[in-house]
Design a protein around this motif. Sequence first.
Motif, PDB file in Angstrom:
ATOM      1  N   SER A 223       1.045  24.031   5.748  1.00 21.71           N
ATOM      2  CA  SER A 223       0.587  22.983   4.958  1.00 21.71           C
ATOM      3  C   SER A 223      -1.066  23.212   4.502  1.00 21.71           C
ATOM      4  O   SER A 223      -1.476  22.626   3.398  1.00 21.71           O
ATOM      5  CB  SER A 223       0.663  21.553   5.254  1.00 21.71           C
ATOM      6  N   ASN A 226      -1.107  25.434   1.583  1.00 17.12           N
ATOM      7  CA  ASN A 226      -0.280  24.949   0.407  1.00 17.12           C
ATOM      8  C   ASN A 226      -1.363  23.897  -0.212  1.00 17.12           C
ATOM      9  O   ASN A 226      -1.384  23.571  -1.496  1.00 17.12           O
ATOM     10  CB  ASN A 226       0.877  24.362   0.918  1.00 17.12           C
ATOM     11  N   GLU A 230      -2.943  23.882  -4.107  1.00 18.90           N
ATOM     12  CA  GLU A 230      -3.180  22.858  -5.004  1.00 18.90           C
ATOM     13  C   GLU A 230      -4.669  23.000  -5.571  1.00 18.90           C
ATOM     14  O   GLU A 230      -4.678  22.689  -6.714  1.00 18.90           O
ATOM     15  CB  GLU A 230      -3.014  21.329  -4.248  1.00 18.90           C
ATOM     16  N   GLY A 262       6.611  25.757   1.286  1.00 17.91           N
ATOM     17  CA  GLY A 262       6.650  24.724   2.227  1.00 17.91           C
ATOM     18  C   GLY A 262       7.773  24.959   3.345  1.00 17.91           C
ATOM     19  O   GLY A 262       8.787  25.929   3.078  1.00 17.91           O
ATOM     20  N   ASN A 298       3.578  19.010   2.303  1.00 22.66           N
ATOM     21  CA  ASN A 298       4.878  19.827   2.504  1.00 22.66           C
ATOM     22  C   ASN A 298       5.931  19.218   1.378  1.00 22.66           C
ATOM     23  O   ASN A 298       6.354  20.067   0.531  1.00 22.66           O
ATOM     24  CB  ASN A 298       5.491  20.028   4.013  1.00 22.66           C
ATOM     25  N   ARG A 301       5.098  20.140  -2.264  1.00 23.68           N
ATOM     26  CA  ARG A 301       5.357  21.434  -2.826  1.00 23.68           C
ATOM     27  C   ARG A 301       6.466  21.517  -3.796  1.00 23.68           C
ATOM     28  O   ARG A 301       6.863  22.048  -4.714  1.00 23.68           O
ATOM     29  CB  ARG A 301       5.115  22.310  -1.829  1.00 23.68           C
ATOM     30  N   ARG A 304       6.092  19.729  -6.913  1.00 28.57           N
ATOM     31  CA  ARG A 304       5.273  20.659  -7.758  1.00 28.57           C
ATOM     32  C   ARG A 304       6.377  21.734  -8.537  1.00 28.57           C
ATOM     33  O   ARG A 304       6.288  22.067  -9.668  1.00 28.57           O
ATOM     34  CB  ARG A 304       4.422  21.199  -6.984  1.00 28.57           C
ATOM     35  N   LEU A 437       3.371  29.263  -7.297  1.00 27.94           N
ATOM     36  CA  LEU A 437       2.457  28.218  -6.801  1.00 27.94           C
ATOM     37  C   LEU A 437       1.392  28.766  -6.406  1.00 27.94           C
ATOM     38  O   LEU A 437       1.254  29.728  -5.498  1.00 27.94           O
ATOM     39  CB  LEU A 437       3.226  27.373  -5.629  1.00 27.94           C
TER      40      LEU A 437
END
Length: 448
Positions: A223, A226, A230, A262, A298, A301, A304, A437
């Motif tokens: 996370s 991730n 972002e 994730g 998580n 994601r 998104r 991503l």
Amino acid sequence: MAPRITVIGTGYLGATHAAGMAELGYEVLGMDVDPDKVSVLSSGRSPVFEPGLEELLARHLASGRLRFTTSAEEAARFGDVHFLCVGTPQKKGEMAADMTYVDAAVDALAPHLDRPCVVVGKSTVPVGTAARLSQRLADTAPAGEAAELAWNPEFLREGYAVQDTLRPDRLVFGVRPGGRAEEALREVYAPLLGAGVPLVVTDYATAELVKVSANAFLATKISFINAMAEVCEASGADVTQLSAALAHDDRIGGRFLNAGLGFGGGCLPKDIRAFMARAGELGADQALTFLREVDAINMRRRSRMVELAREQCGGGFLGRRIAVLGAAFKPNSDDTRDSPALNVAAQIQLQGGQVSVYDPKALDNARKAFPGLNYAESALEAAEGAHVVLHLTEWQEFRELDPLVLGERVAERRVLDGRNVLDAERWRAAGWTYRALGRPQPEPLPGL
């Protein structure tokens, strides 16, 4: 004389452990309350897809060192060391672990334990479970305290479970001081200890915490990167290059530092939630409040990825076909529990998209979990007429896809790489719009 071993519960963990113990040279009896599962295993087939497992099952069913039963009484008579390998799923409507199956396994076995033996928990449980079950055994087994409990957490990675059983990176024994469980476990694991596998001998509570702590750390690391994805999306940075730079720091390392869709599966999501729930029961909830954000990052994601897919479809999914490559939560597995790929597919379908899902091994489980989705028998079939292709489980088969060949099947050459492993330049050179991503979208060339 070598101890005889039983394995109570023959799902993913139990079937692998039973076959692994037979491979180490022991006589093993696997016990399960599900007669269909026992029948499947007795025929040499695995109830789950796990590389190398069916070969081990077949070899040791043939050697006579491995067999299966539905009788707890037979297991008690047979075994000197009994491994508990049943599941601890998340309770419905709660974050806590459901201990129904663990308690039922102990209650089924204990009344038949009439001689000294060791019962060894391998399941991932809330801290404090071993102490409770130790007393339960002493109270209900005819052998009393001679039926001794130990805790020996598992650290199996789906897709590598056979390797992790036969060549683990460490062994942990949670035992009662002054008992015989440590000696019994040292005897069982003598081939591994002799090969230099590190051993930690500790108390019940610490042994129980090792697995959930490891999973909490891994979830946090995933996370973290991730969350950086972002920030990269907001700032125009590239999270894959950021991750590569961070990985050169020995204090950080590169494992579990790949940004993408994730984590999912039957362990990390439910284990961190159960960990938070147990900390709350112990009055230590503030210590684990950060795991709420780990969980939230998580889940974001997935949302998104749906947003990116909607953008690629012109702002809405109605009348659009979406190909989803992947259904398992990770490659080399057929496990679809809490699968990010299927979660994304289902969200898109609910918003009006015509979704077609393909996975090399997990289609049967996916159909059971999400019967309303459409499924294809190949990547090419899934991509037929698609307006966007979503790469959501990083199977090697998908990495090796020829974007030129796939491009002949789709309506529009748009791919979203939810795992950041496809060769972006190769896909772009084949005329695809490639997005991922945490990575910037390159500016179009002048005149295009």
